[in-house]
Design an enzyme around this catalytic site. Structure first.
Site, short mmCIF file in Angstrom:
data_model
loop_
_atom_site.label_atom_id
_atom_site.label_comp_id
_atom_site.label_asym_id
_atom_site.label_seq_id
_atom_site.Cartn_x
_atom_site.Cartn_y
_atom_site.Cartn_z
N LYS A 194 -2.78 -17.07 15.92
CA LYS A 194 -2.07 -15.83 16.24
C LYS A 194 -0.61 -15.89 15.83
CE LYS A 194 -5.76 -14.48 18.34
NZ LYS A 194 -6.54 -13.29 18.17
C1 LIG Z 1 -8.74 -19.72 18.87
C2 LIG Z 1 -9.36 -18.43 18.47
N1 LIG Z 1 -10.38 -18.46 17.60
C3 LIG Z 1 -10.99 -17.33 17.22
C4 LIG Z 1 -10.61 -16.10 17.72
C5 LIG Z 1 -11.31 -14.87 17.22
O1 LIG Z 1 -10.51 -14.17 16.30
P1 LIG Z 1 -10.68 -12.62 16.11
O2 LIG Z 1 -10.47 -11.99 17.43
O3 LIG Z 1 -9.64 -12.24 15.12
O4 LIG Z 1 -12.07 -12.40 15.63
C6 LIG Z 1 -9.57 -16.02 18.63
C7 LIG Z 1 -9.08 -14.76 19.22
O5 LIG Z 1 -8.87 -13.80 18.63
C8 LIG Z 1 -8.90 -17.22 18.99
O6 LIG Z 1 -7.85 -17.17 19.81
N1 LIG Z 2 -8.95 -13.98 21.02
C1 LIG Z 2 -7.91 -13.04 21.19
C2 LIG Z 2 -8.39 -11.71 21.63
C3 LIG Z 2 -7.50 -10.61 21.15
O1 LIG Z 2 -7.56 -10.57 19.76
P1 LIG Z 2 -6.58 -9.78 18.82
O2 LIG Z 2 -6.63 -10.54 17.54
O3 LIG Z 2 -7.09 -8.41 18.72
O4 LIG Z 2 -5.20 -9.79 19.41
C4 LIG Z 2 -6.87 -13.66 22.12
O5 LIG Z 2 -6.70 -14.85 22.06
O6 LIG Z 2 -6.22 -13.00 22.87
#
Ligand SMILES: Cc1ncc(COP(=O)(O)O)c(C=O)c1O
Ligand SMILES: N[C@@H](CCOP(=O)(O)O)C(=O)O
Length: 466
Positions: free
Chosen positions: A112
């Site tokens: 993130k």
């Molecule tokens: C460590 C981790 N892996 C995978 C994901 C999944 O990614 P996305 O929500 O973009 O599909 C998340 C949260 O978004 C995450 O925090």
């Molecule tokens: N896994 C995410 C969930 C939110 O996902 P986002 O990419 O839409 O912000 C988290 O860790 O909060």
């Protein structure tokens, strides 16, 4: 650059307004009106650029000249300066044609940070130019929240309220959020799941008087700015592995579908990407969809990979819009029916198009643990539970001619219990977080009640004189 809503009933916006709007007024998600393109020659010229240099070029495709490339370059340098790996997004080779691209070298140890650090600077740039103040509301299953809090803490242009599901993140994830005590930060533990938190965020946007009163904005991947800032690392990995003269496939541990949508976007703009593979835990709505056209909500069950404990993957709507050849009326109808019936009816022709592009695998907790164990023993690679799901998915879909990259989405130290259970070792937190367990926490626990959450968001804004 202009952006349109997937539901067709919101104003068309430029990049800055799309960034500040977060979610479209009609409940849809913004997406570029047309896809920018990079030619093979332009891609070849990008080989050898550093990560910040490449990121500025790619993000500029989505901002257009509203934000000059030189400004973006400066913001990208600032965004990635604090990362604790010189390559920013190092590519590690696990096997003959299996790679892991580590996206967790930022300040909060998850992918993130890649987008959120840049978003922090972009919001600041746009808000300072306009002299405006906004209120950010976000939902997190653990990682978005800490990345947003880290990127926006102390800002005088905005306040941030983050909703996390009470008791359903790892302790490290919770503490990374709740130990940040700056007055513009507000943490709420919601008695519910991540999906409840995300629904509450969307409900705040749907409450038009509240949205206008608070000047709401979003930093979840419903905000196109997040997706735009996640595209560059796919381009970077592809270039390292021979693009545009060789294809590459990606596997992405998936929850809200934002990260894999960024990979798909890289393909849309001209990067030769072969397969896009979704890895899920037992909250497997996306893989059930890809395998059997079964997109039915079955309730979220906690897992070893809590950040992916999600059933309503917001960004799927952007893919759906595109697969429907941008028929916004049909997209709106399908999305509304989905929330009414807890099941999405996808026409077979659309499902066929989706499965031609995307593959998927779901792993149980036991299987996830085994993969962590196996890679630790055989390759001396310590994968966090989310990344381990990605690696297992990649194993299934890799082929000998095309390199396969799994994106490593979190540092193993964010999930010490799962890692200890699988390997017997407790991964150490980096020095900057070594005293995390001694820091004071501040958060409130609230029911999933819109009025109570809105009151708390408003109180934080008032406390900061907004
Ligand atoms: C460590 C981790 N892996 C995978 C994901 C999944 O990614 P996305 O929500 O973009 O599909 C998340 C949260 O978004 C995450 O925090
Ligand atoms: N896994 C995410 C969930 C939110 O996902 P986002 O990419 O839409 O912000 C988290 O860790 O909060």
């Amino acid at each position: 650059m202009r952006y349109v809503s997937t539901r067709g009933q919101a104003p068309v916006l430029n990049f800055s307004n799309t960034l500040l709007a977060g979610l479209a007024q009609d409940g849809g998600l913004y997406i570029p009106e047309t896809w920018p393109q990079i030619s093979a020659d332009e891609l070849r010229k990008m080989r050898g650029l550093s990560y910040p240099e490449l990121a500025a070029k790619i993000v500029h495709l989505f901002t257009g000249n509203e934000i000059p490339e030189a400004v973006l370059l400066d913001l990208c340098h600032k965004s990635y300066a604090g990362f604790n790996h010189k390559a920013i997004v190092p590519l590690i080779q696990l096997d003959h044609n299996l790679f892991v691209q580590e996206l967790f070298h930022g300040p909060t140890l998850a992918f993130k940070d890649m987008a959120m650090q840049l978003l922090g600077h972009l919001f600041d740039y746009v808000l300072s130019q306009r002299g405006e103040k906004i209120t950010i509301v976000g939902a997190t299953s653990g990682d978005t929240g800490s990345a947003a809090i880290e990127a926006f803490k102390g800002s005088t242009n905005l306040t941030v309220t983050i909703l996390h599901p009470y008791g359903r993140t790892s302790e490290v994830q919770r503490r990374q959020m709740t130990t940040v005590l700056e007055p513009n930060i507000n943490n709420i533990a919601v008695e519910g799941s991540f999906d409840d938190c995300q629904d509450l965020v969307k409900a705040m946007f749907a409450d038009v008087p509240f949205r206008e009163e608070m000047q709401l904005s979003a930093v979840n991947s419903i905000n196109w700015g997040r997706i735009a800032a996640q595209v560059p690392y796919y381009v970077y990995a592809a270039l390292l592995l021979g693009a545009p003269d060789r294809e590459v496939s990606f596997t992405v541990p998936t929850g809200n579908f934002g990260n894999i949508l960024a990979a798909w976007t890289a393909r849309k703009i001209g990067v030769p990407i072969n397969l896009l593979c979704v890895g899920s835990n037992h909250n497997d709505i996306l893989t059930r969809f890809l395998l059997n056209n079964d997109m039915s909500i079955q309730g979220v069950r906690p897992s070893l990979s809590p950040s992916m404990d999600i059933q309503i993957s917001s960004n799927f709507e952007r893919l759906l819009f595109e697969l429907l050849d941008r028929d916004a009326d049909q997209c709106r109808q399908i999305m509304q029916d989905f929330r009414q019936n807890n099941k999405m009816d996808i026409p077979a022709t659309i499902w066929n198009k989706a499965t031609a592009n995307f593959k998927g695998v779901a792993l149980s907790d036991q299987e996830t643990e085994k993969v962590i164990q196996q890679y630790y023993k055989e390759s001396a690679y310590l994968a966090d539970p989310h990344t381990a799901i990605g690696i297992a998915t990649a194993q299934k879909y890799r082929n000998k001619d095309i390199p396969m990259v799994t994106v490593a989405t979190a540092h193993p130290a964010k999930f010490p219990d799962a890692i200890k259970q699988a390997t017997g070792i407790t991964p150490a937190l980096p020095l900057a977080l070594a005293d995390l367990y001694d820091r004071k926490e501040n958060y409130q626990v609230l029911p999933a009640d819109l009025k109570k959450i809105e009151d708390s968001v408003r109180a934080t804004a008032r406390k900061n004189n907004f």
